[in-house]
Design a protein around this motif. Structure first.
Motif, PDB file in Angstrom:
ATOM      1  N   ALA A 113      33.956  43.902  33.358  1.00  0.00           N
ATOM      2  CA  ALA A 113      35.316  44.442  33.466  1.00  0.00           C
ATOM      3  C   ALA A 113      35.440  45.348  34.689  1.00  0.00           C
ATOM      4  O   ALA A 113      36.456  45.359  35.401  1.00  0.00           O
ATOM      5  CB  ALA A 113      35.677  45.190  32.201  1.00  0.00           C
ATOM      6  N   ILE A 114      34.352  46.109  34.936  1.00  0.00           N
ATOM      7  CA  ILE A 114      34.369  47.001  36.108  1.00  0.00           C
ATOM      8  C   ILE A 114      34.444  46.174  37.395  1.00  0.00           C
ATOM      9  O   ILE A 114      35.206  46.485  38.324  1.00  0.00           O
ATOM     10  CB  ILE A 114      33.123  47.898  36.090  1.00  0.00           C
ATOM     11  CG1 ILE A 114      33.153  48.832  34.852  1.00  0.00           C
ATOM     12  CG2 ILE A 114      33.020  48.721  37.371  1.00  0.00           C
ATOM     13  CD1 ILE A 114      31.919  49.686  34.685  1.00  0.00           C
ATOM     14  N   ALA A 115      33.683  45.085  37.438  1.00  0.00           N
ATOM     15  CA  ALA A 115      33.716  44.225  38.637  1.00  0.00           C
ATOM     16  C   ALA A 115      35.103  43.599  38.833  1.00  0.00           C
ATOM     17  O   ALA A 115      35.640  43.531  39.962  1.00  0.00           O
ATOM     18  CB  ALA A 115      32.649  43.134  38.514  1.00  0.00           C
ATOM     19  N   ALA A 116      35.727  43.179  37.751  1.00  0.00           N
ATOM     20  CA  ALA A 116      37.065  42.570  37.831  1.00  0.00           C
ATOM     21  C   ALA A 116      38.092  43.578  38.326  1.00  0.00           C
ATOM     22  O   ALA A 116      38.992  43.255  39.134  1.00  0.00           O
ATOM     23  CB  ALA A 116      37.458  42.007  36.474  1.00  0.00           C
ATOM     24  N   LEU A 130      40.260  42.894  41.574  1.00  0.00           N
ATOM     25  CA  LEU A 130      41.697  42.718  41.403  1.00  0.00           C
ATOM     26  C   LEU A 130      42.502  43.931  41.866  1.00  0.00           C
ATOM     27  O   LEU A 130      43.687  43.822  42.186  1.00  0.00           O
ATOM     28  CB  LEU A 130      42.009  42.400  39.945  1.00  0.00           C
ATOM     29  CG  LEU A 130      41.386  41.088  39.411  1.00  0.00           C
ATOM     30  CD1 LEU A 130      41.695  40.931  37.933  1.00  0.00           C
ATOM     31  CD2 LEU A 130      41.935  39.892  40.188  1.00  0.00           C
ATOM     32  N   GLY A 131      41.902  45.109  41.859  1.00  0.00           N
ATOM     33  CA  GLY A 131      42.680  46.317  42.234  1.00  0.00           C
ATOM     34  C   GLY A 131      42.464  46.743  43.659  1.00  0.00           C
ATOM     35  O   GLY A 131      42.737  47.907  43.992  1.00  0.00           O
ATOM     36  N   PHE A 132      41.967  45.872  44.498  1.00  0.00           N
ATOM     37  CA  PHE A 132      41.696  46.259  45.870  1.00  0.00           C
ATOM     38  C   PHE A 132      43.009  46.589  46.627  1.00  0.00           C
ATOM     39  O   PHE A 132      43.089  47.571  47.359  1.00  0.00           O
ATOM     40  CB  PHE A 132      40.941  45.132  46.596  1.00  0.00           C
ATOM     41  CG  PHE A 132      40.651  45.436  48.035  1.00  0.00           C
ATOM     42  CD1 PHE A 132      39.609  46.299  48.378  1.00  0.00           C
ATOM     43  CD2 PHE A 132      41.426  44.890  49.082  1.00  0.00           C
ATOM     44  CE1 PHE A 132      39.358  46.567  49.715  1.00  0.00           C
ATOM     45  CE2 PHE A 132      41.154  45.190  50.398  1.00  0.00           C
ATOM     46  CZ  PHE A 132      40.131  46.020  50.736  1.00  0.00           C
ATOM     47  N   ASN A 133      44.033  45.767  46.387  1.00  0.00           N
ATOM     48  CA  ASN A 133      45.305  46.007  47.076  1.00  0.00           C
ATOM     49  C   ASN A 133      45.916  47.320  46.659  1.00  0.00           C
ATOM     50  O   ASN A 133      46.442  48.074  47.487  1.00  0.00           O
ATOM     51  CB  ASN A 133      46.292  44.856  46.790  1.00  0.00           C
ATOM     52  CG  ASN A 133      45.770  43.537  47.397  1.00  0.00           C
ATOM     53  OD1 ASN A 133      45.103  43.552  48.422  1.00  0.00           O
ATOM     54  ND2 ASN A 133      46.150  42.412  46.792  1.00  0.00           N
ATOM     55  N   GLU A 134      45.918  47.615  45.381  1.00  0.00           N
ATOM     56  CA  GLU A 134      46.477  48.877  44.895  1.00  0.00           C
ATOM     57  C   GLU A 134      45.706  50.061  45.482  1.00  0.00           C
ATOM     58  O   GLU A 134      46.266  51.121  45.786  1.00  0.00           O
ATOM     59  CB  GLU A 134      46.423  48.916  43.371  1.00  0.00           C
ATOM     60  CG  GLU A 134      47.446  48.027  42.694  1.00  0.00           C
ATOM     61  CD  GLU A 134      47.016  46.554  42.697  1.00  0.00           C
ATOM     62  OE1 GLU A 134      45.903  46.263  43.173  1.00  0.00           O
ATOM     63  OE2 GLU A 134      47.818  45.729  42.223  1.00  0.00           O
TER      64      GLU A 134
END
Length: 806
Positions: free
Chosen positions: A681-684, A688-692
Motif C-alpha cells: 500500500a505504501i508503494a502504491a 499514485l501520489g507523485f503528481n499531488e
C-alpha cells in the motif's frame, strides 16, 4: 458347739497351783488319748500377759480358749494352765495355754508360779511356743531371759532332759527382716544355756542336744488381720505329722505312753511345787523392789507434769529451740538425782535396776521431742543451704565451687546444731538424720545442677536457632550453586562459636570429660538437626517455591521491573531461564549436603528435565526412574528421583498458563501497535501520489493548510484518545467517538474564541501562566490517557488470553 466338743478344753492347773487330776482323766477319756500309744504330741505356749497367746492358739489349732476383750481393757485372761485338743491335726495333738508372765494381777515379785508353769511346760511338752512382741527382742525381762535361765537350771537338776523344740513366735513383726531377728534370739538362748550351772554329767553338753530352736514371725492381728490369718494357716501346716521324722518334734526322746500321761504330769507338777529354788525372792529385795518402783513412778509423773518440760515440748513442736540438749539434759539429771536421793538406802541392785528403768522411760518420753528437734535442724539448715547456694550462683560463682563451699559450711553447721541438741543421758546417734540431710543436699544440688544445665543448653540452643533458622531459610529460598557451601560455612561458623561459648560455660560445673563431650555433642546434633529440619521443611514446600521463583523471573526483568509484553521480548529464552532457575531450586532441596560430599543431582535433573536431548545420547534408561540417588544416603535424601520427576511435571502444568498468557499478551500488543499500512500500500501511495506531491511543492499554501490541519487533527486525536478507544475493537471505538466528537470540537472552538478576545497588553503576562497551566493540563491528560491505556491494554490482554480458551 462342735468346736467345743472336739477341743474338750479343761482347766488343768488353777491359779493357786492346784492340779485338776479328775479333769485331766476326763479329758483323756473324751479325746481317747489312752488309745494313741506313743503317737501323740504335746504343745505348750508361754509368754507375756496379754500378748495374744490364746488368740494365736485358737487360730493355729482351732481351739476355743478364752481371749481377752480389748474393748474392756488389758487384763489377765488365762489363769493357771488350760488344756485342749487341736482340732483337725493328726496325730492327736494336745495344746496347753499357760498363764501369761509379767502380769499386773500377780505383781512383780510373785514370779514363782510363772517359773513353775514354765518348767512344767518344758518337762511335759514336745514343742514349746514362746510368744513375744517383736519390739521386746533384745530386752531382758520382756524376752523372758531370767525365767528361761531359772527354768533351764532347775530342769537339768530335777529331770532327765528330753529333746524339746523351742519355737519363738515373733508377734507384730516390724520392718526388720526375720533374718536379722533370728540370730539375736539364737544368740540369747545360747548365752542363757552357757550361763546356766550344769550338773557334772552335762557340763559340756551343747544346747542342740536338748533343744531345737526355731523362729517364726507373724504380722499384727489387729492391724493386718488377713495377713496374720494367712501366716497362721501356713504355720499350722508344720504341726501335721509333727512327730514324724523331719517334723517339728521328729527327734524327741523319752516319750511317756499316752496311757501314763496323767500320772506322769501329776508327778512332775508335784516335784516342781516342792522345789525351793522356785520360791519368792527375799523380803529385803521385795521391799526394795516395791518402794523403788513407787519412787520411780512418782518421779516420772513429776517430770511429765514439769512446766519447764511442757514448755520445752510445746516450743519444739513449731520451731528450732536453741540450747535444747542442754535444757533437757538438765531436767533429766534433776529427775534422776531426786530419785537417787530418795532410794539411796534401798538394796543397790534393785535401786540401780529401777533407776535404769526410770531413765529408759524418761528417754522414751523425750525421744519424740529430740527427733522433732533434729527434723527442725535438718529442715531449717536445708532451707538456708538452698538460699545460700542460689545467692552464690547469682553472684557469678562457679556451680561446682559454690556447691562445694555450701556443703562444707552447712554440714559443719548441721553437726554443731546436732551437738547442741544432744542429750547427755542418751547415747542416741544422729547419724541417720545426718545421712538424710546429706542426701537432701546432694538431691537439691543435683536438681539445681540439672536445671542450670538445662537452662544453659536451652540458651545456646535458642542462640543457634536464631543464628541459623532465618539465614538458612533465606539461603534455601535463593537456591543456587553456592547455596550449600554457604550453608555449610554458616553452620560450621555458628556451631563452632556456640560450642566454644558453651564449653566455657560448662567449665564452672567441673564435670568429667565424658559428660562434657556428651553435652557438646548434643548441642552440635541440635544445630545439625536445626539445619536439616529447616531443609526438610522447605523441601516439603518445594513446588510452591519453584512456582514463586518461576513467576518472579518470568514476570520481572533484570532490574526487577515488571515486564510489559510489547512483542520484542524473547519469551522462549525467558522461559528457559526461569525453568532452569526453578530446577536449580529443586536440585538444592533434593538432598541435605551439610557434609562436603559431591553429587550429580543438579546435572542429572538438567540433562533429564531441561535438556533431555543431551542426556539421551549417553544412556537409554531414565536416570529419574529410581527411588534413591546413587551417591546420596537415604537418610539425607529429601526428594527422590521419582518424586523430582513428578514434581517437575506438576510444576510445568501449573506454569504453562503463565507462559500462554504472556504469549497471548505479546501477540495482542503487536496487533494494537501496528498502525502502518502494508508495504504494497505504501508503494502504491508513492507511485499514485507523485503528481499531488509535486503540486504541493509548487504551491506552499497547501503545505500551510496541511500543517494547520495536522495540528487540529492532533489536538482532536489527543482529546478523543482515538488509539485508546479502538483498543477494545473498531465498533466500540466508533460508537464512543461519535458521542465525544461534537463536544470536543465545541470545546476547542470555545477556547480559541476566548484566546482571541484577550487584550493585547495582558497577553504577554498571561502567556507564561497559560503555558504552564496548559502544560499541566496536557501532562494530566497524558497521565490519564496512559493509565487508561495501560488498563485497557490489560483488559485487551485478558481478552486475548480468554479468546483461545473459548
Amino acid at each position: 458347739m462342735e468346736k467345743e466338743a472336739e477341743c474338750c478344753s479343761t482347766h488343768l492347773i488353777d491359779g493357786d497351783g492346784t492340779f485338776n487330776a479328775v479333769g485331766l482323766d476326763n479329758f483323756i477319756k473324751q479325746v481317747k488319748l489312752g488309745e494313741c500309744g506313743l503317737s501323740y504330741a504335746v504343745v505348750a505356749i508361754m509368754g507375756p500377759q496379754s500378748s495374744g497367746k490364746s488368740t494365736l492358739l485358737n487360730h493355729l489349732f482351732h481351739t476355743n480358749f478364752k481371749e481377752m476383750d480389748a474393748y474392756r481393757g488389758r487384763s489377765q485372761t488365762t489363769k493357771g494352765i488350760w488344756m485342749a485338743r487341736c482340732a483337725g491335726i493328726e496325730p492327736c495333738t494336745i495344746v496347753m495355754d499357760l498363764e501369761g508372765t509379767d502380769g499386773r494381777e500377780r505383781g512383780e515379785d510373785d514370779t514363782a508360779f510363772e517359773k513353775q508353769s514354765a518348767l512344767f511346760a518344758l518337762a511335759v511338752s514336745d514343742i514349746v511356743l514362746i510368744n513375744m512382741w517383736c519390739h521386746d527382742i533384745g530386752r531382758e525381762q520382756a524376752a523372758n531371759k531370767p525365767l528361761l535361765k531359772t527354768v533351764f537350771q532347775v530342769m537339768l537338776r530335777l529331770f532327765s532332759p528330753r529333746k524339746t523344740t523351742l519355737m519363738f513366735v515373733i508377734r507384730d513383726k516390724t520392718r526388720t527382716p526375720l533374718e536379722n531377728l533370728e540370730p539375736v534370739l539364737r544368740e540369747d538362748i545360747q548365752k542363757i544355756w552357757d550361763s546356766v550351772p550344769k550338773p557334772e554329767a552335762h557340763k559340756h553338753t551343747p544346747l542342740s542336744e536338748f533343744f531345737n530352736v526355731q523362729v517364726v514371725a507373724l504380722s499384727s492381728y489387729e492391724e493386718r488381720e488377713e495377713q496374720f490369718k494367712e501366716q497362721v494357716a501356713s504355720l499350722r501346716q508344720k504341726f501335721f505329722q509333727s512327730i514324724a521324722p523331719g517334723g517339728l518334734a521328729g527327734d524327741r526322746r523319752g516319750v511317756v505312753p499316752a496311757s501314763g500321761f496323767s500320772f506322769s504330769a501329776q508327778q512332775i507338777w508335784k516335784v516342781i511345787k516342792e522345789n525351793k529354788d522356785l520360791d519368792l525372792p527375799a523380803h529385803k529385795v521385795m521391799v526394795a523392789t516395791v518402794r523403788c518402783e513407787e519412787i520411780a513412778n512418782e518421779k516420772y509423773s513429776s517430770f511429765v507434769s514439769n512446766e519447764d518440760w511442757l514448755e520445752l515440748e510445746e516450743a519444739v513442736q513449731s520451731h528450732l529451740v536453741p540450747g535444747f540438749g542442754r535444757k533437757l539434759s538438765s531436767l533429766l539429771a534433776n529427775c534422776l538425782s531426786r530419785y537417787d536421793e530418795e532410794a539411796t538406802y534401798f538394796e543397790d541392785n534393785v535401786r540401780s535396776a529401777k533407776s535404769k528403768q526410770l531413765e529408759e522411760k524418761l528417754l522414751q518420753l523425750v525421744q519424740p521431742a529430740y527427733q522433732l528437734m533434729l527434723e527442725h535442724i535438718r529442715s531449717e539448715t536445708l532451707n538456708n543451704f538452698k538460699t545460700a547456694l542460689t545467692d552464690a550462683l547469682n553472684g557469678g560463682q562457679g556451680f561446682a565451687v559454690a556447691a562445694r563451699d555450701c556443703i562444707t559450711k552447712f554440714m559443719r553447721l548441721f553437726d554443731e546444731q546436732c551437738q547442741d541438741a544432744l542429750i547427755k543421758q542418751a547415747n542416741w546417734d544422729s547419724a541417720k538424720v545426718r545421712v538424710k540431710f546429706s542426701n537432701d543436699l546432694d538431691s537439691h544440688i543435683a536438681d539445681v545442677r540439672a536445671a542450670k544445665l538445662s537452662e544453659l543448653t536451652s540458651l545456646y540452643e535458642s542462640k543457634l536457632k536464631e543464628a541459623l533458622h532465618g539465614p538458612v531459610e533465606a539461603l534455601l529460598e535463593g537456591a543456587n550453586d553456592d547455596t550449600w557451601p554457604a550453608i555449610r560455612k554458616l553452620f560450621f561458623r555458628e556451631t563452632e562459636t556456640a560450642v566454644s561459648d558453651f564449653s566455657f560455660a560448662l567449665s564452672g560445673f567441673e564435670m568429667d570429660k565424658e559428660e562434657k563431650e556428651d553435652m557438646i555433642s548434643k548441642l552440635k546434633n541440635f544445630a545439625r538437626g536445626l539445619v536439616e529440619g529447616k531443609t526438610r521443611e522447605e523441601a516439603a514446600k518445594v513446588l510452591y517455591h519453584m512456582k514463586e521463583r518461576f513467576t518472579s523471573i518470568f514476570n520481572h526483568d533484570n532490574d526487577s521491573m515488571p515486564r510489559v509484553w510489547t512483542g520484542k521480548e524473547d519469551i522462549r529464552a525467558i522461559t528457559k531461564t526461569a525453568l532452569s532457575s526453578s530446577l536449580k531450586l529443586l536440585a538444592v532441596l533434593a538432598a541435605i549436603r551439610l557434609d562436603e560430599e559431591t553429587d550429580t543431582i543438579g546435572e542429572t535433573l538438567v540433562l533429564t528435565l531441561v535438556d533431555p536431548k543431551k542426556g539421551t545420547s549417553n544412556s537409554t534408561t531414565d536416570p529419574l526412574a529410581s527411588s534413591t540417588w546413587g551417591e546420596v544416603p537415604a537418610t539425607k535424601t529429601l526428594i527422590t528421583p521419582v518424586q523430582c520427576k513428578a514434581l517437575w511435571n506438576q510444576f510445568q502444568r501449573e506454569t504453562e498458563y503463565t507462559i500462554t498468557q504472556a504469549i497471548a499478551s505479546q501477540e495482542a500488543n503487536k496487533r494494537n501497535n501496528n498502525w502502518l499500512p502494508p508495504p504494497w500500500a505504501i508503494a502504491a501511495m508513492v507511485i499514485l501520489g507523485f503528481n499531488e506531491f509535486m503540486t504541493l511543492l509548487r504551491n506552499p499554501l497547501w503545505l500551510l493548510f496541511i500543517f494547520v490541519s495536522y495540528l487540529l487533527f492532533k489536538a482532536l486525536w489527543v482529546q478523543l484518545d482515538i488509539s485508546g478507544e479502538f483498543r477494545n475493537g473498531a465498533l466500540p471505538g466508533i460508537l464512543s467517538l461519535s458521542t465525544k466528537f461534537l463536544p470536543t470540537v465545541t470545546n476547542l472552538l470555545r477556547k480559541l474564541a476566548e484566546e482571541g478576545q484577550t487584550p493585547v497588553n495582558t497577553e504577554a503576562s498571561r502567556n507564561n501562566s497559560n503555558f504552564s497551566q496548559s502544560s499541566k493540563i496536557i501532562q494530566g491528560n497524558h497521565s490519564g490517557l496512559s493509565s487508561s491505556a495501560s488498563s485497557e491494554v490489560t483488559m485487551e490482554n485478558d481478552m486475548e488470553y480468554t479468546s483461545p480458551q473459548k
